[in-house]
Design an enzyme around this catalytic site. Structure first.
Site, PDB file in Angstrom:
ATOM      1  N   LYS A   1      -9.686  -3.284  13.641  1.00  0.00           N
ATOM      2  CA  LYS A   1      -8.440  -2.814  14.243  1.00  0.00           C
ATOM      3  C   LYS A   1      -8.054  -3.667  15.442  1.00  0.00           C
ATOM      4  O   LYS A   1      -6.865  -3.912  15.689  1.00  0.00           O
ATOM      5  CB  LYS A   1      -8.570  -1.344  14.644  1.00  0.00           C
TER       6      LYS A   1
ATOM      7  N   GLY B   1       0.843  -1.191   0.000  1.00  0.00           N
ATOM      8  CA  GLY B   1       0.000   0.000   0.000  1.00  0.00           C
ATOM      9  C   GLY B   1       0.873   1.234   0.000  1.00  0.00           C
ATOM     10  O   GLY B   1       0.777   2.090   0.875  1.00  0.00           O
TER      11      GLY B   1
ATOM     12  N   VAL C   1      -2.243  -1.273   3.785  1.00  0.00           N
ATOM     13  CA  VAL C   1      -3.269  -1.540   2.779  1.00  0.00           C
ATOM     14  C   VAL C   1      -4.616  -1.036   3.286  1.00  0.00           C
ATOM     15  O   VAL C   1      -5.067  -1.428   4.364  1.00  0.00           O
ATOM     16  CB  VAL C   1      -3.355  -3.045   2.457  1.00  0.00           C
TER      17      VAL C   1
ATOM     18  N   THR D   1      -7.347  11.865   4.711  1.00  0.00           N
ATOM     19  CA  THR D   1      -6.996  10.803   3.772  1.00  0.00           C
ATOM     20  C   THR D   1      -8.240  10.460   2.967  1.00  0.00           C
ATOM     21  O   THR D   1      -9.359  10.838   3.325  1.00  0.00           O
ATOM     22  CB  THR D   1      -6.506   9.529   4.494  1.00  0.00           C
TER      23      THR D   1
ATOM     24  N   LEU E   1      -5.987  12.338  10.258  1.00  0.00           N
ATOM     25  CA  LEU E   1      -5.506  13.151   9.151  1.00  0.00           C
ATOM     26  C   LEU E   1      -6.500  13.112   8.003  1.00  0.00           C
ATOM     27  O   LEU E   1      -7.405  12.279   7.971  1.00  0.00           O
ATOM     28  CB  LEU E   1      -4.146  12.627   8.663  1.00  0.00           C
TER      29      LEU E   1
ATOM     30  N   ALA F   1      -2.919  -6.284  -3.569  1.00  0.00           N
ATOM     31  CA  ALA F   1      -2.124  -6.821  -2.464  1.00  0.00           C
ATOM     32  C   ALA F   1      -2.789  -8.011  -1.789  1.00  0.00           C
ATOM     33  O   ALA F   1      -2.114  -8.807  -1.124  1.00  0.00           O
ATOM     34  CB  ALA F   1      -1.863  -5.719  -1.429  1.00  0.00           C
TER      35      ALA F   1
ATOM     36  N   TYR G   1     -16.040   4.816  15.093  1.00  0.00           N
ATOM     37  CA  TYR G   1     -14.738   4.280  14.705  1.00  0.00           C
ATOM     38  C   TYR G   1     -14.297   3.154  15.633  1.00  0.00           C
ATOM     39  O   TYR G   1     -14.499   1.985  15.344  1.00  0.00           O
ATOM     40  CB  TYR G   1     -13.675   5.394  14.644  1.00  0.00           C
TER      41      TYR G   1
ATOM     42  N   GLY H   1      -0.776   8.316   1.275  1.00  0.00           N
ATOM     43  CA  GLY H   1      -0.926   8.346   2.722  1.00  0.00           C
ATOM     44  C   GLY H   1       0.279   7.880   3.509  1.00  0.00           C
ATOM     45  O   GLY H   1       1.437   8.188   3.183  1.00  0.00           O
TER      46      GLY H   1
END
Length: 400
Positions: free
Chosen positions: A244, A48, A139, A275, A273, A112, A235, A52
């Site tokens: 995550k 990846g 990725v 992205t 950020l 990938a 999130y 970013g």
């Protein structure tokens, strides 16, 4: 052709080759202005690698530690009538700069997630570098072919348990509204973990080990995010948070496997950020706009390149073992989560509306960074000039 931004929701369907190259150049200049990273990696694989954190990781490894690099990313070349992806232009600019600096740099163009891309990458490492001593897993994709079932599965950005309602913003218009997001089903959560969890990372390490191209003392790292109270329900406590959690559990498994030969595996938790991925998450653009306002005023703001340099120089290659939190994670979101920062962000959040958003948040900065992801709104670029969108990456390995 003269290339202008064309947007569709949270993506831009065009990209500017000169603007992308200028931004890669600026990232390289930033790294070159910092102290060299002593004891850094020598041969690096970035999965990846075109945008970013992946792109910035590759730049820091190459220009901060003098590493040779292989970048894996999806092919998305342009033509005389159609622009390539921003990632393609970023990678072309990186390859040119790395080769000019005498660094070995190779691209593998493929998905990938597939076995074919893994095997081609193993072959390229064996042929060009011998072995790699750092593997960066960055990725970010919305869907993946499930290797167990052969079916395409999609990830979702939803809460778990209950519907979630909060503020959001159309970052193109500045309109602040409320959004309600219905909870994910159990199947949607499972699919999100399949796409964005640690399974593919683990498969990559296995392929590299089985192919004999992973150095005994190799480090591997993947990127995660925790965030604040404002974004937690959508999130970290949502479907993506489950993925995550799986990614972080995978890091512990890989660390145990690699430690017997001197290797190590980490998850690094980064800051919020602008992205392409974060722009798609309701609530996040508004939160980032408030966060940017506060962190810029306090002199704490970092972009991807500052974050990755700090990760490499102050964490990964600063001490052995790297400094981690109670869950074994490297934290470079520490400045974002400072109490004084979050208190001010919460104050802005409580007050922000469509009338005052440009005054009390940094939505203007968010919007500019969004377009910069695609090579637009970049200083020093003449956007009225005729440019050729068909930029080649000589010697790139294509996965058929």
């Amino acid at each position: 052709m003269i290339i202008k931004p064309r947007t569709r929701g949270f993506i831009c369907t065009t990209a500017h080759p000169v603007g992308c190259a200028r931004q890669v150049e600026e990232q390289i200049k930033y790294v070159q202005a910092q102290p060299q990273i002593n004891g850094g990696p020598k041969n690096v694989l970035v999965l990846g690698a075109s945008t970013g954190y992946g792109l910035s990781s590759r730049i820091v490894a190459a220009f901060g530690a003098g590493a040779n690099t292989i970048g894996v990313y999806r092919p998305s070349a342009g033509s005389e009538k159609r622009t390539a992806s921003a990632g393609w232009y970023n990678s072309a600019a990186f390859e040119q700069a790395a080769n000019a600096a005498g660094l070995k740099s190779y691209s593998v163009n493929g998905d990938a997630f597939t076995d074919e891309t893994k095997q081609k990458t193993v072959e390229v490492i064996r042929e060009q570098l011998g072995q790699v001593d750092l593997v960066v897993y960055s990725v970010a994709a919305p869907r993946r072919l499930d290797p167990a079932t052969g079916e395409m599965v999609n990830s979702v950005l939803k809460p778990i348990g209950d519907a979630f309602t909060n503020k959001t913003v159309n970052f193109h218009t500045g309109e602040v509204t409320e959004v309600t997001i219905e909870p994910a089903t159990e199947e949607e959560v499972r699919n999100t973990v399949t796409v964005m969890g640690g399974e593919d990372w683990k498969l990559w390490i296995k392929a590299l080990k089985d192919g004999g191209v992973l150095a005994d003392h190799a480090t591997t790292i993947a990127y995660s995010y925790i965030g604040s109270e404002i974004t937690r329900a959508i999130y970290r406590e949502g479907s993506i948070g489950q993925a995550k959690d799986h990614l972080e559990a995978t890091a512990h498994q890989l660390n145990e496997e690699l430690s017997s030969t001197g290797g190590r595996a980490y998850v690094a938790v980064s800051k919020a950020l602008v992205t392409q991925s974060s722009s798609a998450i309701p609530i996040v653009p508004l939160y980032v706009s408030a966060l940017y306002k506060v962190m810029k005023e306090k002199g704490l703001h970092e972009g991807t390149i500052e974050q990755m340099y700090r990760l490499f120089a102050d964490r990964l290659y600063h001490s052995e073992p790297a400094l981690v939190d109670e869950a074994g994670r490297i934290r470079i979101d520490d400045w974002e989560l400072q109490e004084d920062v979050q208190e001010e962000v919460l104050r802005i959040w409580s007050e922000v509306n469509s009338d005052n958003i440009y005054d009390i948040s940094d939505l203007k900065g968010y919007n500019q960074e969004f377009f910069q992801l695609f090579g637009f709104e970049t200083d020093g670029v003449d956007y009225e000039s005729d440019v050729n969108p068909d930029v080649q990456i000589p010697g790139a390995y294509k996965v058929e």
